[in-house]
Design a protein around this motif. Structure first.
Motif, PDB file in Angstrom:
ATOM      1  N   ALA A 130       9.059   4.611 -10.241  1.00  0.00           N
ATOM      2  CA  ALA A 130       8.950   3.251  -9.715  1.00  0.00           C
ATOM      3  C   ALA A 130       9.397   2.221 -10.735  1.00  0.00           C
ATOM      4  O   ALA A 130       9.746   1.097 -10.375  1.00  0.00           O
ATOM      5  CB  ALA A 130       7.507   2.978  -9.291  1.00  0.00           C
ATOM      6  N   GLY A 148       9.823   9.153  -6.416  1.00  0.00           N
ATOM      7  CA  GLY A 148       9.641   9.375  -5.000  1.00  0.00           C
ATOM      8  C   GLY A 148      10.540  10.468  -4.451  1.00  0.00           C
ATOM      9  O   GLY A 148      10.161  11.178  -3.510  1.00  0.00           O
ATOM     10  N   GLU A 290       6.335   9.097   1.019  1.00  0.00           N
ATOM     11  CA  GLU A 290       5.504   8.189   0.228  1.00  0.00           C
ATOM     12  C   GLU A 290       4.387   7.601   1.090  1.00  0.00           C
ATOM     13  O   GLU A 290       4.560   7.382   2.292  1.00  0.00           O
ATOM     14  CB  GLU A 290       6.360   7.045  -0.330  1.00  0.00           C
ATOM     15  CG  GLU A 290       7.424   7.501  -1.325  1.00  0.00           C
ATOM     16  CD  GLU A 290       6.828   7.925  -2.648  1.00  0.00           C
ATOM     17  OE1 GLU A 290       6.349   7.056  -3.405  1.00  0.00           O
ATOM     18  OE2 GLU A 290       6.840   9.138  -2.937  1.00  0.00           O
ATOM     19  N   MET A 292       1.087   4.594   1.240  1.00  0.00           N
ATOM     20  CA  MET A 292       0.409   3.409   0.713  1.00  0.00           C
ATOM     21  C   MET A 292      -0.796   3.109   1.586  1.00  0.00           C
ATOM     22  O   MET A 292      -0.702   3.164   2.814  1.00  0.00           O
ATOM     23  CB  MET A 292       1.353   2.202   0.676  1.00  0.00           C
ATOM     24  CG  MET A 292       2.230   2.168  -0.558  1.00  0.00           C
ATOM     25  SD  MET A 292       3.577   0.999  -0.409  1.00  0.00           S
ATOM     26  CE  MET A 292       4.651   1.877   0.694  1.00  0.00           C
ATOM     27  N   TRP A 317       0.504   3.376   5.279  1.00  0.00           N
ATOM     28  CA  TRP A 317       1.894   3.712   5.579  1.00  0.00           C
ATOM     29  C   TRP A 317       2.161   5.150   5.156  1.00  0.00           C
ATOM     30  O   TRP A 317       1.655   5.608   4.122  1.00  0.00           O
ATOM     31  CB  TRP A 317       2.851   2.841   4.754  1.00  0.00           C
ATOM     32  CG  TRP A 317       3.218   1.517   5.322  1.00  0.00           C
ATOM     33  CD1 TRP A 317       2.661   0.871   6.383  1.00  0.00           C
ATOM     34  CD2 TRP A 317       4.242   0.647   4.808  1.00  0.00           C
ATOM     35  NE1 TRP A 317       3.272  -0.352   6.567  1.00  0.00           N
ATOM     36  CE2 TRP A 317       4.242  -0.509   5.622  1.00  0.00           C
ATOM     37  CE3 TRP A 317       5.137   0.731   3.761  1.00  0.00           C
ATOM     38  CZ2 TRP A 317       5.122  -1.578   5.400  1.00  0.00           C
ATOM     39  CZ3 TRP A 317       6.015  -0.318   3.531  1.00  0.00           C
ATOM     40  CH2 TRP A 317       6.003  -1.464   4.345  1.00  0.00           C
ATOM     41  N   ASN A 362      11.221   0.137   0.184  1.00  0.00           N
ATOM     42  CA  ASN A 362      11.097   0.770  -1.132  1.00  0.00           C
ATOM     43  C   ASN A 362      10.545  -0.199  -2.164  1.00  0.00           C
ATOM     44  O   ASN A 362       9.785   0.191  -3.061  1.00  0.00           O
ATOM     45  CB  ASN A 362      12.460   1.294  -1.591  1.00  0.00           C
ATOM     46  CG  ASN A 362      12.831   2.603  -0.925  1.00  0.00           C
ATOM     47  OD1 ASN A 362      11.962   3.400  -0.577  1.00  0.00           O
ATOM     48  ND2 ASN A 362      14.116   2.834  -0.738  1.00  0.00           N
ATOM     49  N   ARG A 365       6.806  -0.313  -2.162  1.00  0.00           N
ATOM     50  CA  ARG A 365       6.250   0.838  -2.890  1.00  0.00           C
ATOM     51  C   ARG A 365       6.376   0.666  -4.402  1.00  0.00           C
ATOM     52  O   ARG A 365       5.427   0.914  -5.155  1.00  0.00           O
ATOM     53  CB  ARG A 365       6.969   2.121  -2.432  1.00  0.00           C
ATOM     54  CG  ARG A 365       6.860   3.301  -3.363  1.00  0.00           C
ATOM     55  CD  ARG A 365       5.444   3.797  -3.567  1.00  0.00           C
ATOM     56  NE  ARG A 365       5.374   4.688  -4.716  1.00  0.00           N
ATOM     57  CZ  ARG A 365       4.999   4.334  -5.929  1.00  0.00           C
ATOM     58  NH1 ARG A 365       4.652   3.090  -6.186  1.00  0.00           N
ATOM     59  NH2 ARG A 365       4.977   5.213  -6.900  1.00  0.00           N
ATOM     60  N   GLN A 366       7.537   0.222  -4.871  1.00  0.00           N
ATOM     61  CA  GLN A 366       7.749   0.085  -6.308  1.00  0.00           C
ATOM     62  C   GLN A 366       6.842  -0.977  -6.917  1.00  0.00           C
ATOM     63  O   GLN A 366       6.482  -0.899  -8.086  1.00  0.00           O
ATOM     64  CB  GLN A 366       9.216  -0.249  -6.589  1.00  0.00           C
ATOM     65  CG  GLN A 366      10.151   0.924  -6.336  1.00  0.00           C
ATOM     66  CD  GLN A 366      11.605   0.560  -6.599  1.00  0.00           C
ATOM     67  OE1 GLN A 366      12.064  -0.519  -6.261  1.00  0.00           O
ATOM     68  NE2 GLN A 366      12.337   1.472  -7.208  1.00  0.00           N
ATOM     69  N   ALA A 368       3.775  -1.532  -6.067  1.00  0.00           N
ATOM     70  CA  ALA A 368       2.380  -1.242  -5.745  1.00  0.00           C
ATOM     71  C   ALA A 368       1.430  -1.564  -6.887  1.00  0.00           C
ATOM     72  O   ALA A 368       0.396  -2.218  -6.685  1.00  0.00           O
ATOM     73  CB  ALA A 368       2.229   0.229  -5.331  1.00  0.00           C
ATOM     74  N   TYR A 416      -2.044   5.429  -3.438  1.00  0.00           N
ATOM     75  CA  TYR A 416      -0.664   5.228  -3.003  1.00  0.00           C
ATOM     76  C   TYR A 416       0.214   6.255  -3.707  1.00  0.00           C
ATOM     77  O   TYR A 416      -0.215   6.930  -4.631  1.00  0.00           O
ATOM     78  CB  TYR A 416      -0.175   3.814  -3.372  1.00  0.00           C
ATOM     79  CG  TYR A 416      -0.311   3.524  -4.849  1.00  0.00           C
ATOM     80  CD1 TYR A 416       0.745   3.757  -5.717  1.00  0.00           C
ATOM     81  CD2 TYR A 416      -1.514   3.066  -5.383  1.00  0.00           C
ATOM     82  CE1 TYR A 416       0.603   3.543  -7.082  1.00  0.00           C
ATOM     83  CE2 TYR A 416      -1.660   2.850  -6.738  1.00  0.00           C
ATOM     84  CZ  TYR A 416      -0.587   3.090  -7.581  1.00  0.00           C
ATOM     85  OH  TYR A 416      -0.733   2.887  -8.925  1.00  0.00           O
ATOM     86  N   ALA A 417       1.444   6.375  -3.281  1.00  0.00           N
ATOM     87  CA  ALA A 417       2.526   7.097  -3.966  1.00  0.00           C
ATOM     88  C   ALA A 417       2.940   8.368  -3.254  1.00  0.00           C
ATOM     89  O   ALA A 417       3.153   8.358  -2.041  1.00  0.00           O
ATOM     90  CB  ALA A 417       2.222   7.326  -5.432  1.00  0.00           C
ATOM     91  N   HIS A 418       3.015   9.492  -3.972  1.00  0.00           N
ATOM     92  CA  HIS A 418       3.879  10.605  -3.605  1.00  0.00           C
ATOM     93  C   HIS A 418       3.149  11.659  -2.777  1.00  0.00           C
ATOM     94  O   HIS A 418       2.843  12.758  -3.252  1.00  0.00           O
ATOM     95  CB  HIS A 418       4.457  11.233  -4.867  1.00  0.00           C
ATOM     96  CG  HIS A 418       4.945  10.227  -5.863  1.00  0.00           C
ATOM     97  ND1 HIS A 418       5.941   9.315  -5.568  1.00  0.00           N
ATOM     98  CD2 HIS A 418       4.560   9.954  -7.129  1.00  0.00           C
ATOM     99  CE1 HIS A 418       6.155   8.541  -6.635  1.00  0.00           C
ATOM    100  NE2 HIS A 418       5.321   8.910  -7.579  1.00  0.00           N
TER     101      HIS A 418
END
Length: 941
Positions: A130, A148, A290, A292, A317, A362, A365-366, A368, A416-418
């Motif tokens: 990220a 990701g 991904e 969130m 999400w 994206n 997400r980055q 976050a 959040y994340a992967h």
């Protein structure tokens, strides 16, 4: 141990790069994005392999610890040390050569810059953390970064083909795959032979993870170094966090850029439901999957750029990305959409092929991590259990159990994340200055929970100071013993980043936390001494700064931070200023230490405040610090002259022809440069023969029926240097149905403000507010052609005066005001014919005001499309670019814009800002126009 000054002197005699030992600068390297703070002995900005070797050799001779550092974005304290920091980010940025599908890069290269360079060849470096817009390749090797898209591209170590490193004795070495050497050999061969022996032993031991665990960064990946009869030492150096060797260059394997990417956005009403869907979603073979939660989404919805893509009441999400040929990416997208459409708690599903919309999602997400710090109540999302990973099929159960663990401790969380890799970053919201004692117990419970699910304590962000304590527990004594042998083989004296990976501690360490202890919301009752700050606003700026490094970004879609982009050094970054504020408030430094070197590296373009995802008041904190520094140290002659520009203009206006004649003489300019620091090479505007505001109105007159009253605020440039521009603006306002008066006024006060002369700026604000208030109370709007003046009156006057004013609420920038008049049907403008294409530069302060203005007005009313220049700063920034000491910096900041102007076949350049027009016109040789000059306006008089 030798003191910092002596070590710095010794190192400076051996290396070409800068060696820094000042208390303030060392404080900037004492933190990263983790919960820790360790003050280093000194900082070396490495310029070459020879520099790195010389610095390591010196530390080996003296028994001094050292740690390599990239952008300082680590979440576990990986690069923090009490010894010498080797900063590779400032100079080590060379890329190339590219050979087929491989490339050599230096350790300080930013991966997004690398990928922009590779784009023309149709290649990319796949791992995408990220922080890819600011982290460095050296740091990525150090923690074995991924991102990701790890489902396709894996982690950094899988992309390594060779490493150029410096070993613990200062010897340079090339590490690459090959047959295992004899362990009894001398030198590098013997070392690599011992690695092979240890790797075989490690391969004979059972690993604690489940077979479907996708990620692990915990300890050393020793078993990966040997494949059959082939040893690859890069595989054990990757992820070793500088504890085995110092990485200087890396040879990276590249992948072709996919022809197409698509995205499936699934929005759920429940947090846990999509986690149970992960195995089913993985069956469609996404390149990324991904997640969130609702907390991240609520914070993101506060950002105007993100709000449109977030459904009202979204509980989470799940975002799946697909890539390949256009047919493959589109086919996978629609197959997944059809297959997952009936998922429980699914509120909305969107198949996305538009690259711009994919980029926006994206970006959410980055952002976050910093988004989570927008919370205003003093609770911080602490990153101390955020890196555990489990097999994807266990993710939903694991997160539910972690939530229960935290609930037992009375804590809320976010995650959040992967999801596709089984790794969600879990952060509890805590007040670390009050709840520190809970952290070791929570860490034990959560990490043990991850192990029970076949997981690992560290899936992505490494061990550092934060998780090394758990290595022995996760692997057992026998594997831990092999790790100790490996560390001793590479680093017998223990100087390479000690305290990481192999440690004796058995619980999460609480020494060296970056947070103070206390009862105030942010640990200290921090109040503005120069400016007025509401509640805990200033404390938030100091202590809620994550250190994430977003302000070091190299994204070409953002303007933050022009000075950092030009200088490339930590002290130029906005987070450096907040580090200074935090250190001052905690007593780590004082104003007796000269902080001006850090504070001077700021244009006050305010991009950091606008683009900081955490929503921190960075520009205001900088002015607060400049005010304190000015009181403590005073201003030098150049700063005094620059901050007195309004007074100098007023003096020159008494005899404008003489003043203009003198300022055009070479000897006079040379004298001004010598005595006042005003750059003799910068063109100065000629003073007008008659000021615009020579006969101001002191009282508002009744506004004629059917008219709108406007109090015109000229500001410095229009009043003293370009009254004809002011008259054209006034005529335009009259044509738009306004009754215009010029009230009593003086320049807005931004010039003394940015130099820390807060009392002078406050006095100007008070006088202008008192003069304008009667007009506003009589129904007038205050309109100004200068974006900076509009911003000062709208926002900064309330802070300077300590109370809101109707003047703030009723001040408008000229373009925004005229746009609203046309939309209301009060104005039907026509244009002046222009020969050739016009470029447009949006001033930094106009971006802060937001909303439609002249650009939209030109397009909608005149049919004139102004060609936007790159998102960058021109480098003038009021008086900043006029000072001799900023000559090179100003040129470097504006270089991209000037190059775009010179190569774009433009007939002229348009900008609302006077100083921008001066810089762009002088450097490009083009006409520089205010947008109002594009309109054909009948004279009102």
């Amino acid at each position: 141990m030798r003191d910092a000054e002596q070590v710095a002197r010794d190192l400076a005699a051996r290396i070409e790069g800068e060696v820094l030992a000042g208390r303030v600068i060392r404080g900037l390297y004492a933190t990263d994005a983790s919960i820790y703070r360790r003050l280093p002995l000194c900082v070396v900005r490495v310029k070459s392999l020879d520099d790195a070797a010389a610095a390591v050799a010196y530390c080996a001779e003296e028994g001094i610890a050292l740690a390599p550092r990239g952008a300082g974005t680590g979440l576990a304290g990986e690069s923090l040390t009490r010894g010498v920091v080797l900063d590779f980010s400032a100079h080590m940025r060379a890329i190339g050569p590219v050979e087929s599908d491989e490339v050599w890069v230096e350790a300080g290269v930013v991966p997004d810059v690398l990928n922009r360079t590779l784009r023309s060849r149709g290649l990319l470096f796949g791992p995408d953390p990220a922080t890819s817009d600011r982290c460095t390749v050296g740091g990525m090797v150090g923690v074995n970064s991924t991102g990701g898209h790890s489902l396709v591209y894996g982690d950094t170590r899988r992309r390594l083909r060779a490493l150029e490193v410096v070993l613990a004795d200062g010897t340079a070495a090339m590490l690459a795959p090959g047959p295992p050497p004899d362990p009894s050999a001398r030198g590098l061969d013997g070392l690599l032979g011992r690695v092979a022996v240890l790797a075989r032993k490690a391969q004979a031991l059972p690993l604690p993870f489940g077979p479907t665990l996708a990620r692990n960064r915990h300890g050393y990946l020793l078993w990966e170094a040997l494949r059959g009869d082939r040893l690859d030492p890069t595989q054990v150096v990757a992820g070793s966090e500088g504890t085995l060797a110092v990485v200087v260059r890396a040879r990276l394997a590249l992948d072709p850029v996919p022809a197409a990417r698509t995205m499936l956005l699934m929005q759920f009403t429940d947090r846990i439901a999509p986690l149970r869907l992960v195995p089913e979603a993985l069956a469609f073979k996404p390149a990324a999957l991904e997640f969130m939660d609702d907390v991240v989404l609520r914070m993101a919805k506060e950002m105007p750029a993100f709000a449109p893509v977030i459904a009202s009441g979204a509980g989470s999400w799940l975002v799946a990305s697909f890539e390949g040929t256009a047919e493959e990416a589109r086919g996978a997208l629609h197959a997944a959409a059809d297959g997952l459409r009936g998922a429980p708690c699914l509120a909305a599903i969107e198949a996305i092929e538009d690259p711009r919309r994919q980029s926006l999602i994206n970006a959410v997400r980055q952002a976050a991590v910093p988004l989570l710090f927008r919370r205003q109540d003093g609770y911080i999302p602490l990153p101390f259990i955020e890196d555990a990973a489990v097999p994807p099929e266990r993710l939903g159960e694991y997160i539910a159990q972690v939530e229960a663990i935290l609930a037992r401790h009375g804590l809320e969380m976010t995650c959040y994340a992967h999801a596709g890799s089984g790794e969600l970053h879990v952060r509890p919201f805590m007040r670390p200055w009050r709840q520190t004692g809970l952290m070791p117990r929570i860490a034990d419970e959560v990490l043990e929970c991850a192990l029970r699910h076949g997981g690992t304590a560290s899936g992505e962000h490494g061990d550092g100071l934060l998780r090394s304590f758990f290595v022995r527990r996760q692997y057992g004594d026998e594997m831990w013993g092999l790790f100790k042998e490996l560390k001793a083989a590479f680093d017998p004296a223990g100087i390479l980043n000690p305290g990481k990976k192999v440690v004796e501690e058995r619980e999460l360490p609480l020494d060296d936390l970056r947070y103070p202890r206390g009862d105030a919301a942010f640990g200290v009752p921090l109040r503005g001494e120069e400016l007025h700050f509401a509640g805990e606003e200033l404390a938030r700026a100091a202590f809620a700064c994550t250190g994430c490094g977003s302000c070091r970004t190299v994204k070409d879609t953002e303007r933050m931070c022009p000075v950092f982009r030009a200088a490339g050094v930590e002290e130029a970054s906005p987070r450096a200023k907040l580090n200074v504020l935090r250190d001052l408030s905690m007593g780590n430094v004082s104003l007796a230490h000269d902080v001006r070197g850090v504070l001077d590296l700021c244009l006050w373009c305010r991009s950091c405040g606008r683009e900081c995802p955490s929503g921190l008041s960075v520009p205001e904190a900088i002015i607060e610090l400049r005010g304190r520094a000015a009181r403590a140290h005073g201003l030098d002659a150049g700063a005094r002259a620059a901050s007195s520009l309004p007074a100098l203009a007023a003096a020159g206006a008494t005899f404008p022809r003489l003043a203009t004649f003198l300022q055009g003489r070479v000897p006079v300019r040379a004298l001004m440069e010598m005595l006042l620091g005003i750059d003799a090479g910068k063109p100065l505007p000629a003073l007008a023969r008659r000021r615009l505001c020579r006969a101001p109105a002191r009282e508002p007159a009744p506004v004629p029926p059917g008219k709108t009253g406007v109090a015109f605020f000229a500001d410095l440039f229009v009043d003293y240097f370009a009254p004809e521009l002011g008259r054209k603006a006034i005529d335009a306002l009259a044509a738009a149905g306004c009754a215009v008066v010029i009230p009593r006024q003086e320049p807005c006060g931004v010039v003394p403000l940015v130099y820390g002369r807060i009392d002078a700026a406050r006095a100007i604000a008070a006088r202008n507010e008192a003069a304008l208030r009667p007009f506003v109370e009589a129904g007038y709007a205050v309109v100004t052609p200068e974006p900076t003046a509009a911003l000062m009156l709208r926002k900064d006057y309330a802070r300077l005066l300590g109370h809101p004013s109707p003047v703030c609420e009723r001040t408008f920038e000229l373009g925004a005001f005229l746009y609203a008049r046309r939309r209301a049907g009060a104005w039907a403008p026509t244009g002046v014919p222009q020969a050739g294409r016009l470029a447009y530069h949006c001033p930094c302060h106009l971006k802060e005001l937001e909303g439609p203005g002249f650009v939209e007005l030109c397009a909608e009313a005149l049919g004139v499309e102004l060609a936007p220049l790159p998102e960058s700063c021109c480098g003038m920034a009021g008086t900043f670019g006029m000072r001799r000491k900023h000559r090179e910096m100003s040129a470097a900041i504006g270089a991209e814009l000037i190059a775009a102007l010179k190569s774009g076949s433009f007939a002229g350049v348009v900008s609302e800002c006077a100083s921008c027009r001066l810089q762009l016109g002088a450097e490009s040789g083009l006409r520089a126009l205010h947008p109002i000059e594009l309109f054909a306006i009948p004279q009102a008089r």
